[in-house]
Motif scaffolding. Structure first.
Motif, mmCIF file in Angstrom:
data_model
loop_
_atom_site.group_PDB
_atom_site.id
_atom_site.type_symbol
_atom_site.label_atom_id
_atom_site.label_comp_id
_atom_site.label_asym_id
_atom_site.label_seq_id
_atom_site.Cartn_x
_atom_site.Cartn_y
_atom_site.Cartn_z
ATOM 1 N N HIS A 102 0.847 -1.192 0.000
ATOM 2 C CA HIS A 102 0.000 0.000 0.000
ATOM 3 C C HIS A 102 0.884 1.243 0.000
ATOM 4 O O HIS A 102 2.084 1.166 0.254
ATOM 5 C CB HIS A 102 -0.890 0.038 1.250
ATOM 6 C CG HIS A 102 -1.869 -1.080 1.332
ATOM 7 N ND1 HIS A 102 -3.056 -1.094 0.633
ATOM 8 C CD2 HIS A 102 -1.832 -2.245 2.023
ATOM 9 C CE1 HIS A 102 -3.709 -2.211 0.901
ATOM 10 N NE2 HIS A 102 -2.992 -2.936 1.740
ATOM 11 N N CYS A 137 -4.004 6.126 0.425
ATOM 12 C CA CYS A 137 -3.165 5.090 -0.157
ATOM 13 C C CYS A 137 -2.854 5.533 -1.582
ATOM 14 O O CYS A 137 -3.768 5.748 -2.372
ATOM 15 C CB CYS A 137 -3.901 3.754 -0.167
ATOM 16 S SG CYS A 137 -2.973 2.444 -0.992
ATOM 17 N N GLU A 139 -0.765 3.836 -3.633
ATOM 18 C CA GLU A 139 -0.159 2.705 -4.343
ATOM 19 C C GLU A 139 -1.320 1.799 -4.737
ATOM 20 O O GLU A 139 -2.049 1.342 -3.860
ATOM 21 C CB GLU A 139 0.791 1.984 -3.387
ATOM 22 C CG GLU A 139 1.742 1.030 -4.015
ATOM 23 C CD GLU A 139 3.021 1.715 -4.473
ATOM 24 O OE1 GLU A 139 3.495 1.344 -5.550
ATOM 25 O OE2 GLU A 139 3.517 2.615 -3.767
ATOM 26 N N TYR A 140 -1.481 1.547 -6.023
ATOM 27 C CA TYR A 140 -2.646 0.759 -6.426
ATOM 28 C C TYR A 140 -2.600 -0.622 -5.762
ATOM 29 O O TYR A 140 -1.634 -1.356 -5.901
ATOM 30 C CB TYR A 140 -2.715 0.602 -7.940
ATOM 31 C CG TYR A 140 -3.958 -0.151 -8.329
ATOM 32 C CD1 TYR A 140 -5.211 0.462 -8.282
ATOM 33 C CD2 TYR A 140 -3.907 -1.505 -8.662
ATOM 34 C CE1 TYR A 140 -6.358 -0.229 -8.584
ATOM 35 C CE2 TYR A 140 -5.057 -2.208 -8.969
ATOM 36 C CZ TYR A 140 -6.278 -1.569 -8.935
ATOM 37 O OH TYR A 140 -7.416 -2.264 -9.212
ATOM 38 N N CYS A 141 -3.674 -0.944 -5.016
ATOM 39 C CA CYS A 141 -3.653 -2.167 -4.217
ATOM 40 C C CYS A 141 -4.846 -3.075 -4.487
ATOM 41 O O CYS A 141 -5.002 -4.096 -3.825
ATOM 42 C CB CYS A 141 -3.565 -1.818 -2.737
ATOM 43 S SG CYS A 141 -4.859 -0.701 -2.180
ATOM 44 N N HIS A 145 -9.018 0.343 -4.026
ATOM 45 C CA HIS A 145 -7.888 1.251 -3.731
ATOM 46 C C HIS A 145 -8.331 2.696 -3.552
ATOM 47 O O HIS A 145 -7.877 3.388 -2.640
ATOM 48 C CB HIS A 145 -6.861 1.123 -4.856
ATOM 49 C CG HIS A 145 -5.939 2.276 -4.984
ATOM 50 N ND1 HIS A 145 -4.935 2.521 -4.083
ATOM 51 C CD2 HIS A 145 -5.888 3.275 -5.896
ATOM 52 C CE1 HIS A 145 -4.294 3.625 -4.455
ATOM 53 N NE2 HIS A 145 -4.850 4.085 -5.531
ATOM 54 N N MET A 148 -9.479 3.856 -0.133
ATOM 55 C CA MET A 148 -8.598 3.626 1.011
ATOM 56 C C MET A 148 -8.044 4.952 1.507
ATOM 57 O O MET A 148 -7.092 5.495 0.953
ATOM 58 C CB MET A 148 -7.478 2.669 0.591
ATOM 59 C CG MET A 148 -6.680 2.180 1.766
ATOM 60 S SD MET A 148 -5.637 0.820 1.287
ATOM 61 C CE MET A 148 -4.566 0.762 2.712
HETATM 62 CU CU1 CUA Z 1 -4.074 0.453 -0.490
HETATM 63 CU CU2 CUA Z 1 -4.194 1.494 -2.605
#
Ligand code: CUA
Length: 155
Positions: A102, A137, A139-141, A145, A148
């Motif tokens: 993340h 967040c 960061e692509y999770c 996402h 988040m």
């Molecule tokens: Cu956790 Cu994007």
């Protein structure tokens, strides 16, 4: 196979650049002793929810008046979701993830970390200006996402 002279020069130039750039990275890493952070604390990602202090993520006030703030970043939320600190507080932030990579960015601050399962990342920030600080967040999770996020209230 015949390769034209200019083509050969161009390939040689391209290869030389690759070697030069890779060499620069390797040289600077060795000469300046630049390494991935090695003082980072490791944690078993499968046991985050039972490993203190991440079993009770949140804000802890220290005797010197500063704060420690422990976060768990997981699909697709941050725990704690909201914290309130007094303006001027120095906050040491620790974050880890039990699942995937993340991002951890607090808007309007220089706090911007990657959260990697198995590791505890940290940053310290003094929240001088009152307001609501959005934690996202970056960061692509996964599929959720974009939802988040959490917030820090500074009062
Ligand atoms: Cu956790 Cu994007």
């Amino acid at each position: 196979m015949h390769i034209h002279r200019y083509e050969r020069w161009w390939m040689t130039f391209g290869l030389a650049m690759l070697v030069l750039f890779a060499g620069t990275i390797i040289f600077s890493a060795v000469a300046d002793n630049l390494n991935p952070p090695s003082d980072m604390q490791a944690i078993d990602p499968a046991k985050v929810s039972s490993t203190p202090p991440f079993d009770h993520p949140g804000l802890h006030k220290l005797s010197d008046g500063s704060y420690e703030l422990y976060y768990v970043a997981q699909v697709f939320s941050f725990a704690p979701n909201s914290v309130t600190v007094p303006a001027g507080s120095k906050v040491a932030i620790y974050v880890t993830s039990p699942d995937v990579v993340h991002g951890f960015e607090i808007a309007k601050t220089d706090v911007n970390m990657m959260v990697v399962p198995g590791w505890v990342n940290d940053a310290t920030h003094t929240f001088k200006t009152p307001g609501t600080y959005l934690l996202v967040c970056n960061e692509y999770c996964g599929i959720g996402h974009q939802n988040m996020a959490a917030k820090n209230e500074v009062k």
